[in-house]
Design a protein around this motif. Structure first.
Motif, PDB file in Angstrom:
ATOM      1  N   LEU A  30      18.158  28.091  -7.983  1.00 44.39           N
ATOM      2  CA  LEU A  30      17.479  27.298  -9.007  1.00 44.39           C
ATOM      3  C   LEU A  30      18.472  26.539  -9.887  1.00 44.39           C
ATOM      4  O   LEU A  30      18.272  25.363 -10.200  1.00 44.39           O
ATOM      5  N   VAL A  31      19.548  27.222 -10.284  1.00 46.46           N
ATOM      6  CA  VAL A  31      20.570  26.554 -11.097  1.00 46.46           C
ATOM      7  C   VAL A  31      21.226  25.428 -10.306  1.00 46.46           C
ATOM      8  O   VAL A  31      21.524  24.368 -10.845  1.00 46.46           O
ATOM      9  N   SER A  32      21.422  25.628  -9.007  1.00 47.91           N
ATOM     10  CA  SER A  32      21.990  24.562  -8.166  1.00 47.91           C
ATOM     11  C   SER A  32      21.089  23.333  -8.161  1.00 47.91           C
ATOM     12  O   SER A  32      21.569  22.206  -8.275  1.00 47.91           O
ATOM     13  N   LEU A  33      19.791  23.555  -8.023  1.00 48.45           N
ATOM     14  CA  LEU A  33      18.858  22.424  -8.032  1.00 48.45           C
ATOM     15  C   LEU A  33      18.872  21.696  -9.373  1.00 48.45           C
ATOM     16  O   LEU A  33      18.882  20.459  -9.419  1.00 48.45           O
ATOM     17  N   VAL A  34      18.896  22.457 -10.466  1.00 42.62           N
ATOM     18  CA  VAL A  34      18.951  21.836 -11.790  1.00 42.62           C
ATOM     19  C   VAL A  34      20.266  21.082 -11.964  1.00 42.62           C
ATOM     20  O   VAL A  34      20.288  19.959 -12.484  1.00 42.62           O
ATOM     21  N   ALA A  35      21.374  21.655 -11.513  1.00 39.58           N
ATOM     22  CA  ALA A  35      22.677  21.001 -11.634  1.00 39.58           C
ATOM     23  C   ALA A  35      22.714  19.709 -10.826  1.00 39.58           C
ATOM     24  O   ALA A  35      23.229  18.687 -11.296  1.00 39.58           O
ATOM     25  N   LEU A  36      22.166  19.735  -9.620  1.00 36.85           N
ATOM     26  CA  LEU A  36      22.128  18.516  -8.811  1.00 36.85           C
ATOM     27  C   LEU A  36      21.256  17.443  -9.469  1.00 36.85           C
ATOM     28  O   LEU A  36      21.605  16.254  -9.464  1.00 36.85           O
ATOM     29  N   GLY A  37      20.141  17.862 -10.059  1.00 32.10           N
ATOM     30  CA  GLY A  37      19.302  16.916 -10.790  1.00 32.10           C
ATOM     31  C   GLY A  37      20.016  16.354 -12.006  1.00 32.10           C
ATOM     32  O   GLY A  37      19.905  15.166 -12.321  1.00 32.10           O
ATOM     33  N   PHE A  38      20.772  17.208 -12.676  1.00 29.52           N
ATOM     34  CA  PHE A  38      21.542  16.770 -13.846  1.00 29.52           C
ATOM     35  C   PHE A  38      22.609  15.757 -13.443  1.00 29.52           C
ATOM     36  O   PHE A  38      22.782  14.725 -14.102  1.00 29.52           O
ATOM     37  N   ILE A  39      23.314  16.045 -12.363  1.00 29.07           N
ATOM     38  CA  ILE A  39      24.340  15.108 -11.870  1.00 29.07           C
ATOM     39  C   ILE A  39      23.688  13.788 -11.467  1.00 29.07           C
ATOM     40  O   ILE A  39      24.183  12.707 -11.786  1.00 29.07           O
ATOM     41  N   SER A  40      22.558  13.884 -10.781  1.00 30.95           N
ATOM     42  CA  SER A  40      21.859  12.680 -10.349  1.00 30.95           C
ATOM     43  C   SER A  40      21.418  11.838 -11.542  1.00 30.95           C
ATOM     44  O   SER A  40      21.584  10.606 -11.535  1.00 30.95           O
ATOM     45  N   SER A  41      20.872  12.482 -12.568  1.00 29.19           N
ATOM     46  CA  SER A  41      20.441  11.709 -13.735  1.00 29.19           C
ATOM     47  C   SER A  41      21.633  11.165 -14.517  1.00 29.19           C
ATOM     48  O   SER A  41      21.544  10.108 -15.132  1.00 29.19           O
ATOM     49  N   ALA A  42      22.771  11.866 -14.478  1.00 27.38           N
ATOM     50  CA  ALA A  42      23.966  11.377 -15.173  1.00 27.38           C
ATOM     51  C   ALA A  42      24.503  10.110 -14.532  1.00 27.38           C
ATOM     52  O   ALA A  42      25.106   9.274 -15.207  1.00 27.38           O
ATOM     53  N   THR A  43      24.299   9.949 -13.235  1.00 29.91           N
ATOM     54  CA  THR A  43      24.787   8.724 -12.587  1.00 29.91           C
ATOM     55  C   THR A  43      23.972   7.507 -12.996  1.00 29.91           C
ATOM     56  O   THR A  43      24.415   6.378 -12.795  1.00 29.91           O
ATOM     57  N   ASN A  44      22.803   7.725 -13.609  1.00 28.55           N
ATOM     58  CA  ASN A  44      21.977   6.615 -14.062  1.00 28.55           C
ATOM     59  C   ASN A  44      22.239   6.208 -15.501  1.00 28.55           C
ATOM     60  O   ASN A  44      21.559   5.329 -16.017  1.00 28.55           O
ATOM     61  N   VAL A  45      23.199   6.844 -16.166  1.00 32.50           N
ATOM     62  CA  VAL A  45      23.525   6.496 -17.547  1.00 32.50           C
ATOM     63  C   VAL A  45      24.094   5.077 -17.563  1.00 32.50           C
ATOM     64  O   VAL A  45      25.007   4.737 -16.799  1.00 32.50           O
ATOM     65  N   GLN A  46      23.536   4.259 -18.451  1.00 33.69           N
ATOM     66  CA  GLN A  46      23.984   2.866 -18.557  1.00 33.69           C
ATOM     67  C   GLN A  46      25.323   2.801 -19.295  1.00 33.69           C
ATOM     68  O   GLN A  46      25.525   3.487 -20.292  1.00 33.69           O
ATOM     69  N   THR A  47      26.207   1.978 -18.819  1.00 32.23           N
ATOM     70  CA  THR A  47      27.493   1.783 -19.480  1.00 32.23           C
ATOM     71  C   THR A  47      27.475   0.464 -20.223  1.00 32.23           C
ATOM     72  O   THR A  47      26.943  -0.525 -19.735  1.00 32.23           O
ATOM     73  N   SER A  48      28.057   0.468 -21.415  1.00 30.63           N
ATOM     74  CA  SER A  48      28.166  -0.782 -22.164  1.00 30.63           C
ATOM     75  C   SER A  48      29.553  -1.359 -21.931  1.00 30.63           C
ATOM     76  O   SER A  48      30.444  -0.705 -21.394  1.00 30.63           O
ATOM     77  N   PHE A  49      29.743  -2.562 -22.353  1.00 27.03           N
ATOM     78  CA  PHE A  49      31.044  -3.198 -22.140  1.00 27.03           C
ATOM     79  C   PHE A  49      32.099  -2.639 -23.086  1.00 27.03           C
ATOM     80  O   PHE A  49      33.288  -2.874 -22.898  1.00 27.03           O
ATOM     81  N   LEU A  50      31.715  -1.873 -24.111  1.00 24.47           N
ATOM     82  CA  LEU A  50      32.665  -1.276 -25.053  1.00 24.47           C
ATOM     83  C   LEU A  50      32.732   0.246 -24.877  1.00 24.47           C
ATOM     84  O   LEU A  50      32.641   1.002 -25.822  1.00 24.47           O
ATOM     85  N   SER A  51      32.866   0.700 -23.663  1.00 33.15           N
ATOM     86  CA  SER A  51      32.925   2.150 -23.447  1.00 33.15           C
ATOM     87  C   SER A  51      34.359   2.595 -23.223  1.00 33.15           C
ATOM     88  O   SER A  51      35.253   1.787 -22.978  1.00 33.15           O
ATOM     89  N   ASP A  52      34.567   3.904 -23.281  1.00 31.56           N
ATOM     90  CA  ASP A  52      35.905   4.442 -23.063  1.00 31.56           C
ATOM     91  C   ASP A  52      36.294   4.288 -21.594  1.00 31.56           C
ATOM     92  O   ASP A  52      35.456   3.990 -20.751  1.00 31.56           O
TER      93      ASP A  52
END
Length: 153
Positions: A14-36
């Motif tokens: 179950l934790v693996s599934l949640v972690a994979l979902g978390f990683i997947s949703s993290a790849t959808n984070v929008q980046t701005s032009f003023l990011s680190d």
């Protein structure tokens, strides 16, 4: 070790599934032009990877199955959760004293099922905590509902 450690393996899966979902949703984070330089995606992905590694370790090297308590204990925990939820919602409309007395009496009864002791515990904790929080710590608690008039006349 065949039937042992099933609960750890289920938890790890179950934790693996949640972690994979978390990683997947993290790849959808929008980046701005003023990011680190690393971008905003790296930290959540790292958290997901650590969770995935831990879940894999739990699945590969599980502990022995625990001895679960009887269903009565789970019912008692459920009752406590409902009481605490209701208590949080009852404080504002009913003041501090009555909800705290009822809540602590019910919780006391769950711990030691003696009605007289539970009622005395509820009343004592309600009054004692009110005095401590109001006068000892200076919190602005209302003992009774705000529209409740305690003076005669």
């Amino acid at each position: 070790r065949g039937s042992q450690a099933m609960s750890d393996r289920i938890f790890g899966a179950l934790v693996s599934l949640v972690a994979l979902g978390f990683i997947s949703s993290a790849t959808n984070v929008q980046t701005s032009f003023l990011s680190d330089p690393l971008g905003p995606k790296v930290f959540p992905i790292m958290i997901g990877v650590v969770a995935l590694v831990c879940a894999t370790a739990i699945m590969l090297k599980p502990d022995e199955d625990p001895v679960w308590p009887p269903p009565k204990v789970f019912l008692s925990l459920f009752i406590c959760g409902v009481v605490l939820f209701a208590y949080a919602h009852a404080l504002k409309p009913f003041g501090f004293l009555a909800p705290t007395a009822v809540c602590t009496a019910i919780l006391s009864y769950q711990i030691h099922p003696k009605i007289k002791t539970a009622i005395l515990t509820g009343l004592g904790l309600s009054i004692g905590l009110f005095l401590l929080f109001r006068y000892g710590l200076g919190l602005s608690l209302f003992a009774f509902p705000r529209n409740f008039n305690v003076t005669a006349g």
